[in-house]
Write a protein that holds these residues in place. Structure first.
Motif, PDB file in Angstrom:
ATOM      1  N   LEU A 211     -11.728  -2.972   9.134  1.00 10.77           N
ATOM      2  CA  LEU A 211     -10.272  -2.845   9.106  1.00 10.77           C
ATOM      3  C   LEU A 211      -9.824  -2.290   7.760  1.00 10.77           C
ATOM      4  CD1 LEU A 211      -9.187  -6.183  10.837  1.00 10.77           C
ATOM      5  CD2 LEU A 211      -9.402  -3.903  11.836  1.00 10.77           C
ATOM      6  N   PRO A 212      -8.869  -1.362   7.756  1.00 10.67           N
ATOM      7  CA  PRO A 212      -8.484  -0.697   6.503  1.00 10.67           C
ATOM      8  C   PRO A 212      -7.749  -1.616   5.554  1.00 10.67           C
ATOM      9  CG  PRO A 212      -7.017  -0.048   8.278  1.00 10.67           C
ATOM     10  CD  PRO A 212      -8.101  -0.871   8.906  1.00 10.67           C
ATOM     11  N   GLY A 213      -8.201  -1.637   4.324  1.00  9.37           N
ATOM     12  CA  GLY A 213      -7.516  -2.382   3.274  1.00  9.37           C
ATOM     13  C   GLY A 213      -7.068  -1.408   2.201  1.00  9.37           C
ATOM     14  N   MET A 214      -7.986  -1.098   1.303  1.00 10.56           N
ATOM     15  CA  MET A 214      -7.701  -0.133   0.253  1.00 10.56           C
ATOM     16  C   MET A 214      -7.423   1.249   0.829  1.00 10.56           C
ATOM     17  SD  MET A 214      -7.411   0.359  -3.000  1.00 10.56           S
ATOM     18  CE  MET A 214      -7.531   1.638  -4.250  1.00 10.56           C
ATOM     19  N   SER A 215      -8.134   1.619   1.894  1.00 10.20           N
ATOM     20  CA  SER A 215      -7.926   2.939   2.488  1.00 10.20           C
ATOM     21  C   SER A 215      -6.540   3.052   3.112  1.00 10.20           C
ATOM     22  CB  SER A 215      -8.999   3.219   3.546  1.00 10.20           C
ATOM     23  OG  SER A 215      -8.990   2.218   4.549  1.00 10.20           O
ATOM     24  N   LEU A 216      -6.021   1.952   3.659  1.00  8.17           N
ATOM     25  CA  LEU A 216      -4.663   1.972   4.211  1.00  8.17           C
ATOM     26  C   LEU A 216      -3.641   2.162   3.095  1.00  8.17           C
ATOM     27  CD1 LEU A 216      -2.722   1.633   6.570  1.00  8.17           C
ATOM     28  CD2 LEU A 216      -2.810  -0.839   6.209  1.00  8.17           C
ATOM     29  N   THR A 217      -3.850   1.470   1.982  1.00  5.55           N
ATOM     30  CA  THR A 217      -2.964   1.630   0.826  1.00  5.55           C
ATOM     31  C   THR A 217      -2.991   3.063   0.309  1.00  5.55           C
ATOM     32  OG1 THR A 217      -3.378  -0.678   0.213  1.00  5.55           O
ATOM     33  CG2 THR A 217      -2.439   0.751  -1.480  1.00  5.55           C
ATOM     34  N   THR A 218      -4.201   3.635   0.242  1.00  3.40           N
ATOM     35  CA  THR A 218      -4.330   5.028  -0.205  1.00  3.40           C
ATOM     36  C   THR A 218      -3.637   5.975   0.755  1.00  3.40           C
ATOM     37  OG1 THR A 218      -6.457   4.507  -1.249  1.00  3.40           O
ATOM     38  CG2 THR A 218      -5.976   6.830  -0.818  1.00  3.40           C
ATOM     39  N   GLY A 219      -3.776   5.718   2.070  1.00  2.00           N
ATOM     40  CA  GLY A 219      -3.131   6.570   3.058  1.00  2.00           C
ATOM     41  C   GLY A 219      -1.616   6.546   2.947  1.00  2.00           C
ATOM     42  N   ILE A 220      -1.054   5.362   2.729  1.00  6.43           N
ATOM     43  CA  ILE A 220       0.392   5.247   2.550  1.00  6.43           C
ATOM     44  C   ILE A 220       0.843   6.011   1.304  1.00  6.43           C
ATOM     45  CG2 ILE A 220       2.275   3.636   2.068  1.00  6.43           C
ATOM     46  CD1 ILE A 220       0.805   1.602   3.801  1.00  6.43           C
ATOM     47  N   SER A 221       0.027   5.927   0.245  1.00  2.00           N
ATOM     48  CA  SER A 221       0.346   6.655  -0.987  1.00  2.00           C
ATOM     49  C   SER A 221       0.319   8.162  -0.753  1.00  2.00           C
ATOM     50  CB  SER A 221      -0.638   6.262  -2.091  1.00  2.00           C
ATOM     51  OG  SER A 221      -0.362   6.971  -3.282  1.00  2.00           O
ATOM     52  N   GLU A 222      -0.634   8.624   0.064  1.00  2.00           N
ATOM     53  CA  GLU A 222      -0.709  10.050   0.378  1.00  2.00           C
ATOM     54  C   GLU A 222       0.538  10.500   1.139  1.00  2.00           C
ATOM     55  OE1 GLU A 222      -2.742  11.945  -0.889  1.00  2.00           O
ATOM     56  OE2 GLU A 222      -4.712  11.042  -1.120  1.00  2.00           O
ATOM     57  N   LEU A 223       0.984   9.675   2.098  1.00  2.00           N
ATOM     58  CA  LEU A 223       2.185  10.020   2.848  1.00  2.00           C
ATOM     59  C   LEU A 223       3.417  10.018   1.954  1.00  2.00           C
ATOM     60  CD1 LEU A 223       1.571   7.996   6.144  1.00  2.00           C
ATOM     61  CD2 LEU A 223       1.388  10.472   5.811  1.00  2.00           C
ATOM     62  N   ALA A 224       3.481   9.045   1.044  1.00  2.00           N
ATOM     63  CA  ALA A 224       4.604   8.974   0.115  1.00  2.00           C
ATOM     64  C   ALA A 224       4.640  10.194  -0.798  1.00  2.00           C
ATOM     65  CB  ALA A 224       4.539   7.695  -0.717  1.00  2.00           C
ATOM     66  N   GLY A 225       3.447  10.711  -1.132  1.00  2.00           N
ATOM     67  CA  GLY A 225       3.364  11.911  -1.952  1.00  2.00           C
ATOM     68  C   GLY A 225       3.453  13.206  -1.167  1.00  2.00           C
ATOM     69  N   ARG A 226       3.701  13.076   0.157  1.00  2.00           N
ATOM     70  CA  ARG A 226       3.877  14.225   1.060  1.00  2.00           C
ATOM     71  C   ARG A 226       2.623  15.100   1.129  1.00  2.00           C
ATOM     72  NH1 ARG A 226      10.196  16.157   0.137  1.00  2.00           N
ATOM     73  NH2 ARG A 226      11.093  14.076   0.465  1.00  2.00           N
ATOM     74  N   HIS A 227       1.467  14.474   1.053  1.00  2.00           N
ATOM     75  CA  HIS A 227       0.224  15.203   1.273  1.00  2.00           C
ATOM     76  C   HIS A 227      -0.125  15.103   2.746  1.00  2.00           C
ATOM     77  CE1 HIS A 227      -0.295  14.666  -3.152  1.00  2.00           C
ATOM     78  NE2 HIS A 227      -0.763  15.873  -3.016  1.00  2.00           N
TER      79      HIS A 227
END
Length: 227
Positions: A211-227
């Protein structure tokens, strides 16, 4: 066309080489693209390198120099995997560079050593951790001895899939999907042996490590940065 002369040669300086190696190491260790760009920009300023960076989850462009003298490196990245220990060691290298305690040549050697460092844990211990995590999760979710035993078996299968994903480029793209399918099939088969068996609890406990932990946080950060 006459050759371009400049006091700064991006093809011969050790500093851009260090930045390129650091960029790949950071990106493939699982940090957001925005943090990769900010880190590289800070390092470039410290090393007095005119540079621009554009990072994405699957690639990085690093340009060194100004105007017509600029040289661009394109790095195609493998699928990023979260590696907390490696990130900690790379952060130490970056801190030493920014504080002036390490040169670019020394930094390059340290980053290459960190990236090539083998895992400190033997395979049997990793598989045992998958089994133990799934067994504990099954009990945490309210399962009995049947769910604990079944989840442990699925946990072992999940660990094997995770290990295979590091050796197969095709499987590396969907280890979570493969683990989920395997967990569902194994749970259905075990339900015929261990009756009654709560398959929902068993499946969830078996793949809890994926289950995603750190990877989910990273993914949200990518979306927030519009990547």
């Amino acid at each position: 066309m006459p050759p371009v002369s400049s006091a700064f040669d991006p093809l011969r300086s050790a500093c851009p080489t260090f930045v390129v190696i650091l960029a790949r190491a950071l990106a493939e260790s699982g940090i957001p693209s925005s943090r990769v760009e900010m880190t590289l920009e800070a390092v470039a300023r410290k090393l007095n390198i005119p540079a621009q960076f554009f990072a994405m989850p699957t690639g990085i462009f690093a340009s060194f120099g100004d105007g017509v003298e600029q040289r661009t490196h394109m790095m195609r990245l493998t699928m990023p995997t979260t590696h907390i220990e490696r990130l900690t060691l790379l952060d130490e290298v970056v801190a030493d560079i920014l504080d002036g305690r390490t040169t670019a040549e020394q930094g390059t050697a340290r980053v290459m050593e960190i990236v090539s460092r083998p895992s400190r844990y033997p395979p049997w211990l990793v598989y045992a951790s998958f089994v133990l995590s799934s067994a504990c999760a099954a009990r945490l979710f309210g399962g009995g001895w049947r769910e604990i035993v079944a989840a442990s078996i699925i946990g072992l299968a999940t660990g094997l899939i995770d290990a295979l994903s590091t050796r197969s480029r095709r499987l590396a793209r969907l280890p979570e999907f493969a683990a989920a399918v395997c967990a569902a099939l194994v749970a259905v088969c075990l339900a015929l042996v261990f009756q009654p068996l709560n398959t929902t609890t068993t499946i969830l406990a078996g793949v809890v490590v994926m289950l995603p932990g750190m990877s989910l946080t990273t993914g949200i950060s990518e979306l927030a940065g519009r990547h």
